[in-house]
Design a protein around this motif. Sequence first.
Motif, PDB file in Angstrom:
ATOM      1  N   UNK A 172      44.288  38.751  41.844  1.00  0.00           N
ATOM      2  CA  UNK A 172      44.401  38.230  40.477  1.00  0.00           C
ATOM      3  C   UNK A 172      44.046  39.275  39.429  1.00  0.00           C
ATOM      4  N   UNK A 173      43.260  40.263  39.814  1.00  0.00           N
ATOM      5  CA  UNK A 173      42.861  41.306  38.869  1.00  0.00           C
ATOM      6  C   UNK A 173      43.756  42.540  38.968  1.00  0.00           C
ATOM      7  N   UNK A 174      44.839  42.426  39.718  1.00  0.00           N
ATOM      8  CA  UNK A 174      45.770  43.552  39.903  1.00  0.00           C
ATOM      9  C   UNK A 174      45.091  44.760  40.532  1.00  0.00           C
ATOM     10  N   UNK A 199      36.558  47.760  23.187  1.00  0.00           N
ATOM     11  CA  UNK A 199      37.300  46.742  23.943  1.00  0.00           C
ATOM     12  C   UNK A 199      38.528  46.248  23.189  1.00  0.00           C
ATOM     13  N   UNK A 200      38.668  46.660  21.931  1.00  0.00           N
ATOM     14  CA  UNK A 200      39.809  46.209  21.148  1.00  0.00           C
ATOM     15  C   UNK A 200      41.028  47.121  21.308  1.00  0.00           C
ATOM     16  N   UNK A 207      42.803  45.905  30.710  1.00  0.00           N
ATOM     17  CA  UNK A 207      41.822  45.992  31.795  1.00  0.00           C
ATOM     18  C   UNK A 207      40.863  44.800  31.766  1.00  0.00           C
ATOM     19  N   UNK A 208      40.376  44.443  30.568  1.00  0.00           N
ATOM     20  CA  UNK A 208      39.452  43.321  30.458  1.00  0.00           C
ATOM     21  C   UNK A 208      40.103  42.020  30.904  1.00  0.00           C
ATOM     22  N   UNK A 209      41.372  41.840  30.559  1.00  0.00           N
ATOM     23  CA  UNK A 209      42.081  40.631  30.979  1.00  0.00           C
ATOM     24  C   UNK A 209      42.201  40.551  32.487  1.00  0.00           C
ATOM     25  N   UNK A 210      42.561  41.667  33.119  1.00  0.00           N
ATOM     26  CA  UNK A 210      42.666  41.682  34.580  1.00  0.00           C
ATOM     27  C   UNK A 210      41.310  41.438  35.229  1.00  0.00           C
ATOM     28  N   UNK A 211      40.289  42.098  34.708  1.00  0.00           N
ATOM     29  CA  UNK A 211      38.933  41.937  35.236  1.00  0.00           C
ATOM     30  C   UNK A 211      38.461  40.497  35.114  1.00  0.00           C
ATOM     31  N   UNK A 212      38.704  39.895  33.951  1.00  0.00           N
ATOM     32  CA  UNK A 212      38.270  38.520  33.743  1.00  0.00           C
ATOM     33  C   UNK A 212      39.013  37.550  34.655  1.00  0.00           C
ATOM     34  N   UNK A 213      40.273  37.836  34.954  1.00  0.00           N
ATOM     35  CA  UNK A 213      41.001  37.019  35.923  1.00  0.00           C
ATOM     36  C   UNK A 213      40.324  37.065  37.289  1.00  0.00           C
ATOM     37  N   UNK A 214      39.881  38.260  37.681  1.00  0.00           N
ATOM     38  CA  UNK A 214      39.186  38.399  38.956  1.00  0.00           C
ATOM     39  C   UNK A 214      37.897  37.599  38.984  1.00  0.00           C
TER      40      UNK A 214
END
Length: 278
Positions: A172-174, A199-200, A207-214
Amino acid sequence: MRIEADIYATSPAMTAMLCSKNKSVAKTLMLLMELLGTYSLPPEATYPIAYDDTWPKADGFEAMGDLDCQGSQPAPEGQAEARYEQAHYKCEPATTIEDLEAIARFAKSSSYASFRTAVKLARTGSASPAESLMFAVLGAPMRFGGFGCCSLPMGGLLLNYRIDFDTLAVNMSSGIPYAICDLYCPAAGVDNEYNGIGHELQNARIHDGNRNNGLKAMGIHVLVINRDQMKDLVALEAFAQTMHRLAGARFRYRIKGYRKRQAAWLNALRAGIGLAPV
């Protein structure tokens, strides 16, 4: 250690005790968080912070402290807020909790009462002044003006805690194998992330989106605290209430005048890293 006649070198823990004499708990705590963490403020910050001044100064303006901008960048014209958050260096911890506790047992004078209290509140692992501030505001007991999250079970709040992803989370985090949580609350299953200006950027957002999915695949809630919310006591209270609720604990004030205490605590912590009051 004796260098020569009447000149001695002291350990970081002993030096912290000496510097804390007659200082506030909040200011001493921010010093200890730096010594226990993996960051160091520049040498030129020492004098202003020691004498209750703001640091750094923008040209023509006093520092207001956004916590999240590059310290080396010039402030835009007319901007009355100095850029602060990245104005520090990465380093190894200068001392340990064990060393501080040993010195605290030695420091029995009332002049070092703040040091003894700050040692009990301090934790290892902070990677920036912003993380230290976030921890101290959310974690400190309510009687000081904090939100009491360190009293939650399973260690309360853990700084820069690593969570290894299982196969589903990696997918999920690619492909990200793990996440480092800025401020993790095990009892609530919550990762509090300080969202500075770095982070903006586009790559950071991806990266933050992928990490948060994980993290979501691991059943962990991600709460993002931005720089404006770090000045907003009502918002910070809501973050603390959410962690208590998810941990199955009741959030309740047992003191009077709690908002005044919180404002005083927040500003005293900010002063400990050179930021102006809010």
